[in-house]
Design an enzyme around this catalytic site. Structure first.
Site, PDB file in Angstrom:
ATOM      1  N   LYS A  28       0.814  -1.221   0.000  1.00 18.75           N
ATOM      2  CA  LYS A  28       0.000   0.000   0.000  1.00 18.75           C
ATOM      3  C   LYS A  28       0.845   1.268   0.000  1.00 18.75           C
ATOM      4  O   LYS A  28       0.479   2.256  -0.635  1.00 18.75           O
ATOM      5  CB  LYS A  28      -0.961   0.011   1.183  1.00 18.75           C
ATOM      6  CG  LYS A  28      -0.317   0.129   2.554  1.00 18.75           C
ATOM      7  CD  LYS A  28      -1.365   0.131   3.647  1.00 18.75           C
ATOM      8  CE  LYS A  28      -0.760   0.240   5.022  1.00 18.75           C
ATOM      9  NZ  LYS A  28      -0.105   1.528   5.281  1.00 18.75           N
ATOM     10  N   THR A  29       1.993   1.246   0.715  1.00 19.06           N
ATOM     11  CA  THR A  29       2.841   2.440   0.732  1.00 19.06           C
ATOM     12  C   THR A  29       3.372   2.728  -0.663  1.00 19.06           C
ATOM     13  O   THR A  29       3.446   3.895  -1.085  1.00 19.06           O
ATOM     14  CB  THR A  29       4.007   2.259   1.722  1.00 19.06           C
ATOM     15  OG1 THR A  29       3.483   1.970   3.019  1.00 19.06           O
ATOM     16  CG2 THR A  29       4.855   3.526   1.794  1.00 19.06           C
ATOM     17  N   ASP A 216      -3.987   7.406   4.830  1.00 17.18           N
ATOM     18  CA  ASP A 216      -3.526   6.040   5.063  1.00 17.18           C
ATOM     19  C   ASP A 216      -4.149   5.505   6.355  1.00 17.18           C
ATOM     20  O   ASP A 216      -4.547   6.280   7.225  1.00 17.18           O
ATOM     21  CB  ASP A 216      -1.995   6.032   5.165  1.00 17.18           C
ATOM     22  CG  ASP A 216      -1.410   4.634   5.109  1.00 17.18           C
ATOM     23  OD1 ASP A 216      -2.149   3.682   4.754  1.00 17.18           O
ATOM     24  OD2 ASP A 216      -0.216   4.480   5.417  1.00 17.18           O
ATOM     25  N   GLU A 217      -4.228   4.184   6.497  1.00 20.17           N
ATOM     26  CA  GLU A 217      -4.784   3.530   7.691  1.00 20.17           C
ATOM     27  C   GLU A 217      -6.163   4.102   8.026  1.00 20.17           C
ATOM     28  O   GLU A 217      -6.478   4.397   9.190  1.00 20.17           O
ATOM     29  CB  GLU A 217      -3.832   3.687   8.892  1.00 20.17           C
ATOM     30  CG  GLU A 217      -2.428   3.170   8.662  1.00 20.17           C
ATOM     31  CD  GLU A 217      -2.323   1.653   8.631  1.00 20.17           C
ATOM     32  OE1 GLU A 217      -3.378   0.990   8.696  1.00 20.17           O
ATOM     33  OE2 GLU A 217      -1.205   1.143   8.526  1.00 20.17           O
ATOM     34  N   GLN A 247      -7.721  -4.833   9.815  1.00 25.28           N
ATOM     35  CA  GLN A 247      -6.630  -4.367  10.659  1.00 25.28           C
ATOM     36  C   GLN A 247      -7.034  -3.155  11.505  1.00 25.28           C
ATOM     37  O   GLN A 247      -6.180  -2.392  11.947  1.00 25.28           O
ATOM     38  CB  GLN A 247      -5.406  -4.026   9.802  1.00 25.28           C
ATOM     39  CG  GLN A 247      -4.838  -5.226   9.056  1.00 25.28           C
ATOM     40  CD  GLN A 247      -3.570  -4.900   8.301  1.00 25.28           C
ATOM     41  OE1 GLN A 247      -2.523  -4.635   8.891  1.00 25.28           O
ATOM     42  NE2 GLN A 247      -3.654  -4.910   6.983  1.00 25.28           N
ATOM     43  N   ARG A 609       2.495  -9.835  10.499  1.00 27.82           N
ATOM     44  CA  ARG A 609       3.789  -9.138  10.497  1.00 27.82           C
ATOM     45  C   ARG A 609       4.911 -10.095  10.102  1.00 27.82           C
ATOM     46  O   ARG A 609       6.006  -9.663   9.750  1.00 27.82           O
ATOM     47  CB  ARG A 609       4.123  -8.575  11.879  1.00 27.82           C
ATOM     48  CG  ARG A 609       3.164  -7.565  12.498  1.00 27.82           C
ATOM     49  CD  ARG A 609       2.799  -6.444  11.593  1.00 27.82           C
ATOM     50  NE  ARG A 609       1.570  -6.736  10.886  1.00 27.82           N
ATOM     51  CZ  ARG A 609       1.127  -6.040   9.850  1.00 27.82           C
ATOM     52  NH1 ARG A 609       1.835  -5.026   9.388  1.00 27.82           N
ATOM     53  NH2 ARG A 609      -0.004  -6.367   9.253  1.00 27.82           N
TER      54      ARG A 609
END
Length: 732
Positions: A28-29, A216-217, A247, A609
């Site tokens: 995504k980044t 973002d997020e 998430q 992770r």
């Protein structure tokens, strides 16, 4: 690596609303970076016309750095930062329109509690009846929903007198903040909402300024944050949000999952792009994580996949106790050799790290704990920051209260209370009383002389701030020297004086580094008049637990599952996978449905992770919070697909050394739910209430009469073994 088809679709999306559902490890980044680069290079959008909101300062720096590598120096003009950072930046320009000074102080949670304690004291409210933390939590909830005191009155709840008092304290608290020239973290958001609502021309200016808004997020935004971005995007509709409902793990902090679940309803005509290819993890990790998260009901229908190999199975280890759990982790860390620096240990609560840290120390394995007692939360660092904050804003009574007698100057509580009462009667900050009207406070000659000596010293510092406004370090070093703070630390009882002095020296290093990179010419005209001290204090106050984290070679990382968000590691150990710990007992007792789903999302975050190997651990018996616990394995372990995991457990002969022979133990998984003995008072399945542990269900009964022993599964406290005659149980 080239963009895949769906990443490319998100990058090339033109005008209008865009929802990028970006699963764990889906790049995504990279999509955000490439989208910003394309807007600047191909769509002719000026960098300063792009607002990019991230969840942490670390993420903001990474975003800008990667954009700069892609398109060069223009990327530095993108407005990138957290909601709180961007809110502070806007309010520095326009705070006076709301009645605050431009040089307002930002209060953290500790400052809030100090102020609330003062307000409760002034109103003669017993803290045991109304704890300051409860008041702070109420205020925080109202601000997350963008409710000012006048609106909070209609949403306070059914508590009657207590809720009315909370609203009254909220109103008093806000008025006092304004008098002190201060805002708390919630104000950095809700005051932007208020500013945009009250000043439509100003809102129109920023709507025109920010032609594209990227967030973002997005799954972790609250209602007040949603209002800010929706107001900014209302004119042009160019809002791009990136997130993953699976998430969303900050509901306890006000995050509203509905923001992402209902995005398409809030922005009609929005395009949705699913990023469902995971580039990070092995196939076994992806499938195991999906099997867990698929049990949630409040989620969008999607499934992650990966082209990576299956890799080793997910390991599940059943330990005897927390020491055996730590031993297992450390044995595997030793076996990793050079890959040890790629390893991390996650846990649900910070208290779980003790046994693991002890084992790492004994094994001489270097490690770093992320988010424990942070550098900026240490007493000596907070003292010196309070000095700087007071120099920046002399109206800040909270900072003045902290420093006026540190080091000790003979200005005790009685003197301070008289100064504060005198200032309150005149409706002015305490500093004005200290510096010019100390005689009005009814102080004795000695106390008055000590106050006047302090006032003279501070006046000299305030002049020094004006003379050296281009650097922070000279201000900091002078106040350390003039105050005698280092000598004060060296003379404190105990053996940690040297470490505290080192922390002071490290703060000076932080100031030196800031001065070295800070360039006033980069500031816009509105910021320049505030000087570097304002920028320095803002940077320190808005720092998060992971902002300074860097993965150093050979060092094992320890952190809570919450702090792992946005990071990745080759090898992940997730400890304490037990009912009452993970999921946490609070989730099952306070919010049985939504709480468990958020705990499951947190478990999913922790699992995803891991890149190469994931290990989940649970213990039959655990000492935590001063008591022995016998918890069942976490329900999340039961949700794992058998074909993707391998299970290990401690041999009884190996584990015996980990037990205290004087404390009886039980096998939690071996408890018989069948009929109990008829001779005793209690029966299996009976509901009981314990004065400390709350409501529970009897799971096993042994013997009868005075010797009757019970195993009870409590809703909040987990599994407990009790002697019936001492337990003070009530049968429901």
């Amino acid at each position: 690596m080239e963009l895949n088809t769906r990443q490319q679709e998100a990058v090339e999306h033109g005008e209008g609303a865009l929802l990028v559902l970006a699963g764990a490890g889906s790049g995504k980044t990279r999509v955000l970076v490439q989208r910003i680069a394309r807007l600047i290079e191909h769509e002719r959008v000026a960098p300063y016309e792009i607002l990019a909101v991230t969840f942490t300062n670390k993420a903001a720096r990474e975003l800008v750095d990667r954009c700069e590598r892609a398109i060069g120096p223009p990327a530095r003009d993108v407005w990138a930062g957290t909601f709180h950072g961007i809110g502070a930046r806007l309010l520095r320009r326009h705070a006076e329109q709301l009645g605050y000074p431009a040089a307002f102080t930002i209060f953290d949670a500790d400052d809030q509690l100090r102020l609330l304690k003062t307000l409760l004291d002034e109103e003669n409210i017993d803290e045991s009846v109304l704890p300051p933390e409860a008041v702070r939590a109420f205020i925080e909830r109202q601000k997350n929903e963008a409710r000012l005191p006048e609106a909070a009155e209609h949403h306070a709840g059914p508590g009657g007198v207590l809720d009315s008092k909370l609203v009254e304290l909220y109103d008093t608290y806000q008025r006092r903040l304004m008098r002190l020239g201060a805002m708390d973290f919630g104000d950095l958001i809700v005051n932007v909402v208020r500013l945009f609502r009250d000043e439509p021309e100003l809102l129109a200016r920023y709507q025109q300024r920010f032609r594209h808004v990227l967030v973002d997020e997005y799954q972790d935004t609250n209602h007040a944050q949603y209002l800010i971005v929706s107001m900014l995007a209302a004119r042009h509709g160019n809002i791009c949000v990136v997130g993953d409902d699976d998430q969303s793990i900050y509901g306890w902090r006000g995050a509203d999952l509905r923001n992402i679940l209902e995005f398409e309803r809030a922005f009609p005509g929005a395009t949705t792009v699913h990023l469902d290819q995971n580039y990070r993890s092995t196939g076994n990790i992806i499938e195991a994580a999906h099997a867990v998260i698929a049990n949630n009901g409040a989620r969008m229908d999607k499934r992650m996949w990966t082209a990576n190999d299956d890799g080793p199975p997910v390991r599940i280890y059943k330990a005897c106790d927390e020491r055996d759990e730590a031993r297992y982790i450390i044995d595997h860390l030793k076996a990793l050799g050079r890959e040890r620096g790629e390893a991390a240990v996650f846990y649900r609560t910070n208290a779980q790290s003790r046994a693991i840290e002890e084992g790492l120390v004994e094994a001489a394995i270097p490690y770093v704990v992320v988010g424990a007692t942070r550098f900026y939360e240490r007493r000596e660092v907070k003292d010196l920051i309070a000095y700087l904050r007071f120099l920046h804003n002399p109206d800040d009574d909270v900072s003045l209260a902290r420093i006026i007698n540190v080091p000790a100057r003979g200005i005790g509580r009685v003197t301070w209370d008289r100064l504060r009462t005198t200032a309150a009667a005149a409706d002015m900050p305490v500093w004005r009383c200290v510096s010019g009207r100390a005689g009005d406070a009814g102080l004795g000659a000695g106390a008055r002389a000590r106050v006047e000596h302090f006032a003279a010293m501070v006046t000299g510092w305030l002049e020094h701030v004006d003379a050296d406004a281009d650097e922070v370090t000279p201000m900091l070093t002078r106040l350390i020297e003039d105050s005698g703070y280092v000598a004060f630390l060296e003379n404190l009882p105990g053996d940690d004086g040297h470490a505290r002095v080192e922390n002071v020296q490290e703060l000076v290093t932080v100031a030196q580094n800031f001065d070295a990179v800070f360039d006033r010419r980069e500031l816009e005209e509105e910021d320049a008049e505030l000087g570097v001290l304002s920028a320095f204090l803002e940077q320190l106050t808005l720092a998060s637990a992971v902002d300074g984290y860097e993965n150093r070679g050979g060092t094992v990382t320890l952190m809570t599952a919450h702090n792992s968000k946005g990071l990745e590691f080759g090898h992940v150990f997730l400890a304490g996978m037990e009912e009452g710990i993970f999921p946490h007992s609070r989730a099952t007792s306070e919010n049985p449905d939504g709480g468990i789903e958020e705990e499951r999302r947190l478990c999913y975050v922790g699992m995803t992770r891991a890149q190469k190997q994931l290990t989940l651990l649970h213990a039959q018996r655990r000492h935590l919070f001063g008591q022995a616990q016998f918890n069942f394995p976490s329900r999340f372990l039961d949700e794992l697909p058998p074909e993707r995991v391998e299970r290990e457990h401690a041999e009884a002969r190996t584990a015996s050394s980990f037990y205290d022979p004087h404390v009886p133990t039980i096998e939690a998984e071996a408890i018989d739910d069948g009929p109990g003995r008829a001779a005793g008072r209690y029966r299996v399945g009976m509901k009981v209430v314990h004065p400390m542990f709350g409501v529970g269900t009897v799971r096993k009964c042994d013997a009868s009469g005075d010797d009757e022993k019970l195993v009870v599964q409590f809703q909040r406290a987990g599994l407990k073994k009790l002697v019936a005659r001492f337990a003070r149980l009530e049968i429901v």
